[in-house]
Design a protein around this motif. Structure first.
Motif, PDB file in Angstrom:
ATOM      1  N   TYR A 292       0.784  -1.273   0.004  1.00 15.22           N
ATOM      2  CA  TYR A 292       0.100  -0.006   0.073  1.00 15.22           C
ATOM      3  C   TYR A 292       0.695   1.459   0.140  1.00 15.22           C
ATOM      4  O   TYR A 292       0.332   2.345  -0.178  1.00 15.22           O
ATOM      5  N   ILE A 293       2.102   0.988   0.238  1.00 20.20           N
ATOM      6  CA  ILE A 293       2.988   2.336   0.114  1.00 20.20           C
ATOM      7  C   ILE A 293       4.306   2.216  -0.978  1.00 20.20           C
ATOM      8  O   ILE A 293       4.337   2.969  -1.809  1.00 20.20           O
ATOM      9  N   TYR A 294       4.871   1.153  -0.768  1.00 19.18           N
ATOM     10  CA  TYR A 294       6.317   1.009  -1.639  1.00 19.18           C
ATOM     11  C   TYR A 294       5.853   0.751  -3.184  1.00 19.18           C
ATOM     12  O   TYR A 294       6.078   1.535  -3.835  1.00 19.18           O
ATOM     13  N   ASN A 295       4.938  -0.255  -3.328  1.00 15.39           N
ATOM     14  CA  ASN A 295       4.656  -0.668  -4.558  1.00 15.39           C
ATOM     15  C   ASN A 295       3.935   0.612  -5.404  1.00 15.39           C
ATOM     16  O   ASN A 295       4.201   0.930  -6.570  1.00 15.39           O
ATOM     17  N   PRO A 296       2.787   1.262  -4.863  1.00 17.60           N
ATOM     18  CA  PRO A 296       2.108   2.553  -5.526  1.00 17.60           C
ATOM     19  C   PRO A 296       3.347   3.383  -5.697  1.00 17.60           C
ATOM     20  O   PRO A 296       3.218   4.183  -6.801  1.00 17.60           O
ATOM     21  N   MET A 297       4.013   3.581  -4.985  1.00 21.53           N
ATOM     22  CA  MET A 297       4.969   4.902  -5.063  1.00 21.53           C
ATOM     23  C   MET A 297       5.857   4.453  -6.422  1.00 21.53           C
ATOM     24  O   MET A 297       6.356   5.200  -7.023  1.00 21.53           O
ATOM     25  N   VAL A 298       6.414   3.097  -6.402  1.00 21.64           N
ATOM     26  CA  VAL A 298       7.297   2.675  -7.434  1.00 21.64           C
ATOM     27  C   VAL A 298       6.481   2.772  -8.721  1.00 21.64           C
ATOM     28  O   VAL A 298       7.347   3.065  -9.802  1.00 21.64           O
ATOM     29  N   VAL A 299       5.139   2.050  -8.874  1.00 21.10           N
ATOM     30  CA  VAL A 299       4.656   2.551  -9.904  1.00 21.10           C
ATOM     31  C   VAL A 299       4.158   3.816 -10.507  1.00 21.10           C
ATOM     32  O   VAL A 299       4.656   4.092 -11.687  1.00 21.10           O
ATOM     33  N   ALA A 300       4.090   4.771  -9.687  1.00 16.16           N
ATOM     34  CA  ALA A 300       3.971   6.189  -9.903  1.00 16.16           C
ATOM     35  C   ALA A 300       5.263   6.547 -10.499  1.00 16.16           C
ATOM     36  O   ALA A 300       5.429   7.577 -11.513  1.00 16.16           O
ATOM     37  N   LEU A 301       6.478   6.509  -9.781  1.00 12.08           N
ATOM     38  CA  LEU A 301       7.785   6.866 -10.410  1.00 12.08           C
ATOM     39  C   LEU A 301       8.170   6.306 -11.564  1.00 12.08           C
ATOM     40  O   LEU A 301       8.696   7.123 -12.429  1.00 12.08           O
ATOM     41  N   THR A 302       7.665   5.036 -11.769  1.00 15.27           N
ATOM     42  CA  THR A 302       8.246   4.354 -12.992  1.00 15.27           C
ATOM     43  C   THR A 302       7.348   4.947 -14.227  1.00 15.27           C
ATOM     44  O   THR A 302       7.873   5.286 -15.178  1.00 15.27           O
ATOM     45  N   ARG A 303       6.196   5.357 -14.154  1.00 14.94           N
ATOM     46  CA  ARG A 303       5.317   5.975 -15.019  1.00 14.94           C
ATOM     47  C   ARG A 303       5.855   7.327 -15.435  1.00 14.94           C
ATOM     48  O   ARG A 303       5.974   7.559 -16.578  1.00 14.94           O
ATOM     49  N   ARG A 304       6.276   8.126 -14.304  1.00 11.36           N
ATOM     50  CA  ARG A 304       6.560   9.477 -14.581  1.00 11.36           C
ATOM     51  C   ARG A 304       8.180   9.348 -15.256  1.00 11.36           C
ATOM     52  O   ARG A 304       8.197   9.976 -16.222  1.00 11.36           O
ATOM     53  N   ARG A 305       8.773   8.453 -14.829  1.00 14.01           N
ATOM     54  CA  ARG A 305      10.156   8.166 -15.543  1.00 14.01           C
ATOM     55  C   ARG A 305       9.933   7.641 -17.072  1.00 14.01           C
ATOM     56  O   ARG A 305      10.971   8.446 -17.978  1.00 14.01           O
ATOM     57  N   ALA A 306       8.939   6.990 -17.221  1.00 17.20           N
ATOM     58  CA  ALA A 306       8.808   6.565 -18.674  1.00 17.20           C
ATOM     59  C   ALA A 306       8.425   7.768 -19.599  1.00 17.20           C
ATOM     60  O   ALA A 306       8.777   7.664 -20.857  1.00 17.20           O
ATOM     61  N   LEU A 307       7.231   8.445 -19.013  1.00 14.91           N
ATOM     62  CA  LEU A 307       6.872   9.408 -19.748  1.00 14.91           C
ATOM     63  C   LEU A 307       7.763  10.623 -20.202  1.00 14.91           C
ATOM     64  O   LEU A 307       7.980  11.245 -21.166  1.00 14.91           O
ATOM     65  N   LYS A 308       9.002  10.733 -19.268  1.00 13.27           N
ATOM     66  CA  LYS A 308      10.191  11.743 -19.646  1.00 13.27           C
ATOM     67  C   LYS A 308      11.094  10.989 -20.470  1.00 13.27           C
ATOM     68  O   LYS A 308      12.158  11.570 -20.931  1.00 13.27           O
ATOM     69  N   GLY A 309      10.837   9.741 -20.834  1.00  7.87           N
ATOM     70  CA  GLY A 309      11.935   9.103 -21.817  1.00  7.87           C
ATOM     71  C   GLY A 309      13.215   8.683 -21.013  1.00  7.87           C
ATOM     72  O   GLY A 309      14.149   8.525 -21.829  1.00  7.87           O
ATOM     73  N   ARG A 310      13.271   8.743 -19.853  1.00 11.72           N
ATOM     74  CA  ARG A 310      14.292   8.113 -19.185  1.00 11.72           C
ATOM     75  C   ARG A 310      14.647   6.877 -19.051  1.00 11.72           C
ATOM     76  O   ARG A 310      13.879   5.804 -19.238  1.00 11.72           O
ATOM     77  N   PRO A 311      15.896   6.222 -19.287  1.00  9.91           N
ATOM     78  CA  PRO A 311      16.325   4.729 -19.340  1.00  9.91           C
ATOM     79  C   PRO A 311      15.583   3.999 -17.949  1.00  9.91           C
ATOM     80  O   PRO A 311      15.692   4.517 -17.022  1.00  9.91           O
ATOM     81  N   MET A 312      14.996   2.914 -18.401  1.00 10.88           N
ATOM     82  CA  MET A 312      14.429   2.100 -17.375  1.00 10.88           C
ATOM     83  C   MET A 312      15.359   0.785 -17.023  1.00 10.88           C
ATOM     84  O   MET A 312      16.216   0.579 -17.752  1.00 10.88           O
ATOM     85  N   PRO A 313      15.247   0.406 -15.617  1.00  6.69           N
ATOM     86  CA  PRO A 313      16.077  -0.651 -15.143  1.00  6.69           C
ATOM     87  C   PRO A 313      15.486  -1.994 -15.813  1.00  6.69           C
ATOM     88  O   PRO A 313      14.418  -2.473 -16.134  1.00  6.69           O
ATOM     89  N   LYS A 314      16.765  -2.936 -16.106  1.00  7.69           N
ATOM     90  CA  LYS A 314      16.611  -4.091 -16.637  1.00  7.69           C
ATOM     91  C   LYS A 314      17.321  -4.945 -15.802  1.00  7.69           C
ATOM     92  O   LYS A 314      18.204  -4.536 -14.967  1.00  7.69           O
ATOM     93  N   ARG A 315      16.922  -6.477 -15.887  1.00  4.15           N
ATOM     94  CA  ARG A 315      17.511  -7.226 -15.099  1.00  4.15           C
ATOM     95  C   ARG A 315      19.076  -7.341 -15.386  1.00  4.15           C
ATOM     96  O   ARG A 315      19.362  -7.421 -16.608  1.00  4.15           O
ATOM     97  N   GLY A 316      19.886  -7.063 -14.245  1.00  6.20           N
ATOM     98  CA  GLY A 316      21.200  -6.985 -14.351  1.00  6.20           C
ATOM     99  C   GLY A 316      21.907  -5.837 -15.035  1.00  6.20           C
ATOM    100  O   GLY A 316      23.298  -5.832 -15.276  1.00  6.20           O
ATOM    101  N   LYS A 317      20.954  -4.654 -15.199  1.00  7.46           N
ATOM    102  CA  LYS A 317      21.584  -3.647 -15.511  1.00  7.46           C
ATOM    103  C   LYS A 317      20.528  -2.288 -15.397  1.00  7.46           C
ATOM    104  O   LYS A 317      19.393  -2.448 -15.785  1.00  7.46           O
ATOM    105  N   THR A 318      21.224  -1.561 -14.794  1.00  8.81           N
ATOM    106  CA  THR A 318      20.551  -0.199 -14.288  1.00  8.81           C
ATOM    107  C   THR A 318      21.309   1.037 -13.929  1.00  8.81           C
ATOM    108  O   THR A 318      22.467   0.584 -14.084  1.00  8.81           O
TER     109      THR A 318
END
Length: 536
Positions: A292-318
C-alpha cells in the motif's frame, strides 16, 4: 488484558471458548461470531474503557465509507477517509512529540497535550486503510458489518497483530467447516499458545531484568563496553522472544477458534541479509507497507520516468539515476514511515532511516552482483555464517535506537559498544592465558562488573544457540497446519534430530505438559508484563 495474565488464562479465555463451543454446537451457531466480537470488545476495553468508543467510531465510520466506495468509486472520498484515519493516528500518537519538537525548534511555549494512546490504534488504522483501498479498487467481495467488526476486533490479533487482510479473514468466517471448534486445531493451537507463553514469561522477561538497568544507566552516567554489549544483545533477544512469543500465542489462539492467522515471525535472526530480515520480521507490517506504500510509489515513479523518456532498469543492468529514483527513494520513504509507525520520537525516525539505508545498500549490492553475473546466494557455510552475523550486528545497532528513550541514550550506548567509555573484562577472564597482557595492551581493565554477571552472559550464549541452531515453533509443528499458508522450511538440525519435529506422542505430551505447568504457575503468580509491541 494481557495474554500472560491470570485474568486471561484462568478467566477470559476459558469463558470465551466455552461460549463459542456452546453457540457452535447449538441451533444458535450463527451467534458464535457475534459472541467473539462482543467478548473481543470486552478484551479491548479491559485496560481502559474510554478507548472503546474510539475503536467503535473508527470501525463504523470506515465501514460506511467503504460501502460508498464499493457502490461507486470516489477518489476524493477515498483520499479524505485515508487522511481522516491518519489524522486520528497522528493526533493520538504524535501530538505530544510534535508539540515538544515545535517548542524546542521555535522557542515557543505551546502546552504539551496529555493524550493516552488508544490500544492498537496503529494496527486497526492500517487494517482499515487497506480495506478502504481495496473497496475502492473493487476487491472487497463481502461487506457484512458483523464479519467486518469481527475481522477488525478478533482478540488474538487485535492488540499487536498480525495485521490481517480482509480477504484472508472474511473467507474463513464464512466457512462452516472451518469456523468452529475442532479438536485437531485446538490441540495444535494450545501447543503453539503454550510455547509462546513460555517464550514470553520465562525467556523474554528473563532478559528484561538485564536490559532495564543497563539502558537506564546509559541514559545517565554511561556504561562500559561489556555492559553495553550485554545490554544490546540482551534486548535483541528480549524483543525477539517477546514478539515471537506473542506471534505464537496469537496464532495459537486463532486456531482454537478454527481461524488461521497469517505468519508474522519466521526466525528473522537467521536472515542472510537485511532484505530477508524484513521478509521474516513483522511480516504482515512489511506486507502492508509493500502493498500500500512502496509498490504504488514505485509504479507512480516508473510511469513518470517512462513519460520523460529516461532509461528504465533491466535485469542485471540499471543506471545510478534509475536505482536512486525507483529503489532508494521509495525504500527510504517506506522505512521512514515504518520507523515513525513504531513510535513518536527521533530515535524511531533514526531507526527507520537506518534500516532504509541498510536496505538501499543491500539492494545496491544485489544489483551490482546481477550486473557482474555473480550468483545472489552462496551455499558456502563460511559465507552463510558471515552474512548472518553481519545482518545480526546491523539489527543489534538498529535496536539500540528502538529501545532507547531518546537519541542521546542510544548514542551513549553505541559509544560504549566501541569502547569510548572504557572497558572492564570480568574477573574470570583474568585467569585465562594471555588475557591480562592483551587487556593491558588494549587499555582495558580486569575487575568486577556491576551490571553484568556470568548468568547474563551465559543466557545470551544459550539463546543465541537456540535462535540459530533450532527450528522455530511453526517449523517444529511443521507437519500440521499452524499459520495461514505457512510452509515450514526444513532445518538442517531437524533432519538429524527427529525430536525437533512435533508428533502427537506421549513423550511430547509429558514434556509439553511439564513445561506448561511451570510456565502457567509462573505467569499467574507474578505481575504480568506487557508485550513490547503493545506500545505501538
Amino acid at each position: 488484558m494481557l495474554f500472560n495474565s491470570s485474568t486471561f488464562l484462568l478467566g477470559f479465555l476459558p469463558i470465551v471458548f466455552a461460549g463459542f463451543c456452546a453457540f457452535s454446537f447449538s441451533r444458535l451457531k450463527g451467534f458464535a461470531g457475534l459472541w467473539l466480537t462482543v467478548t473481543s470488545l470486552l478484551f479491548y476495553a479491559w485496560w481502559r474503557p474510554a478507548g472503546l468508543p474510539i475503536l467503535m467510531v473508527s470501525a463504523v465510520a470506515n465501514y460506511l465509507v467503504a460501502g460508498q466506495l464499493i457502490r461507486r468509486r470516489n477518489q476524493p472520498l477515498l483520499i479524505a477517509a485515508i487522511l481522516a484515519n491518519l489524522a486520528a493516528l497522528a493526533y493520538y500518537k504524535y501530538a505530544g512529540f510534535l508539540t515538544v519538537t515545535a517548542n524546542e525548534a521555535l522557542g515557543s511555549n505551546l502546552i504539551v497535550p496529555h493524550i493516552v494512546l488508544p490500544l492498537a490504534i496503529s494496527f486497526f488504522t492500517f487494517q482499515q486503510i487497506a480495506y478502504l483501498v481495496d473497496a475502492s479498487d473493487g476487491e472487497v467481495e463481502e461487506h457484512s458489518f458483523s464479519n467486518y467488526c469481527l475481522f477488525l476486533t478478533f482478540f488474538p490479533h487485535l492488540i499487536a497483530g498480525p495485521i490481517t487482510h480482509h480477504r484472508e479473514m472474511l473467507s474463513q468466517f464464512r466457512d462452516p467447516d472451518r469456523f468452529r471448534p475442532r479438536l485437531d486445531l485446538f490441540a495444535i493451537g494450545t501447543t503453539l499458545f503454550l510455547i509462546g507463553l513460555f517464550k514470553k514469561v520465562i525467556v523474554a522477561d528473563g532478559f528484561a531484568t538485564t536490559v532495564r538497568p543497563i539502558f537506564a544507566t546509559a541514559a545517565g552516567q554511561g556504561v562500559q563496553t561489556v555492559e553495553a554489549w550485554t545490554g544490546a544483545l540482551s534486548y535483541t533477544l528480549q524483543i525477539y522472544f517477546d514478539f515471537s512469543g506473542y506471534s505464537d500465542m496469537a496464532i495459537g489462539l486463532g486456531l482454537m477458534f478454527g481461524i488461521s492467522l497469517p505468519i508474522n515471525f519466521d526466525s528473522p535472526l537467521k536472515a542472510r541479509n537485511i532484505i530477508e530480515y524484513w521478509a521474516r520480521w513483522h511480516m504482515t507490517l512489511t506486507r502492508f507497507l509493500t502493498a500500500y506504500i512502496y509498490n504504488p510509489m514505485v509504479v507512480a515513479l516508473t510511469r513518470r520516468r517512462a513519460l520523460k523518456g529516461r532509461p528504465m532498469p533491466k535485469r542485471g543492468k540499471t543506471t545510478v539515476g534509475a536505482f536512486a529514483t525507483l529503489v532508494a527513494l521509495p525504500t527510504m520513504i517506506t522505512l521512514f514511515i515504518s520507523g515513525v509507525w513504531h513510535g513518536a520520537g527521533w530515535q524511531f525516525v533514526i531507526f527507520g532511516l537506518l534500516h532504509g539505508s541498510y536496505l538501499v545498500i543491500a539492494n545496491g549490492w544485489r544489483a551490482w552482483k546481477a550486473h557482474r553475473g555473480i550468483p545472489d546466494r552462496s551455499n558456502n557455510p563460511i559465507f552463510i555464517a558471515g552474512s548472518v552475523l553481519t545482518t545480526f550486528l546491523a539489527v543489534v545497532v538498529g535496536l539500540v535506537f528502538f529501545r532507547s528513550p531518546d537519541v542521546t541514550t542510544a548514542m551513549s550506548l553505541l559509544g560504549s559498544m566501541i569502547g569510548l567509555h572504557g572497558t572492564t573484562l570480568p574477573l574470570p577472564a583474568g585467569h585465562l592465558p594471555g588475557v591480562p597482557a592483551l587487556a593491558h595492551a588494549l587499555g582495558a581493565n580486569i575487575g568486577s562488573i556491576e551490571l553484568v554477571d556470568s548468568k547474563s552472559i551465559a543466557r545470551i550464549v544459550l539463546f543465541l544457540i537456540v535462535v540459530w541452531a533450532l527450528p522455530n515453533s511453526n517449523q517444529w509443528l511443521g507437519n500440521y497446519p499452524t499459520a495461514l499458508g505457512f510452509v515450514a522450511r526444513q532445518t538442517a538440525t531437524a533432519r538429524f534430530a527427529p525430536i525437533l519435529r512435533w508428533k502427537p506422542r506421549p513423550a511430547f505430551g509429558v514434556a509439553l505438559g511439564a513445561m506448561s505447568m511451570v510456565t502457567i504457575l509462573y505467569a499467574v503468580s507474578a505481575a504480568p508484563s506487557e508485550f513490547i509491541y503493545f506500545h505501538f
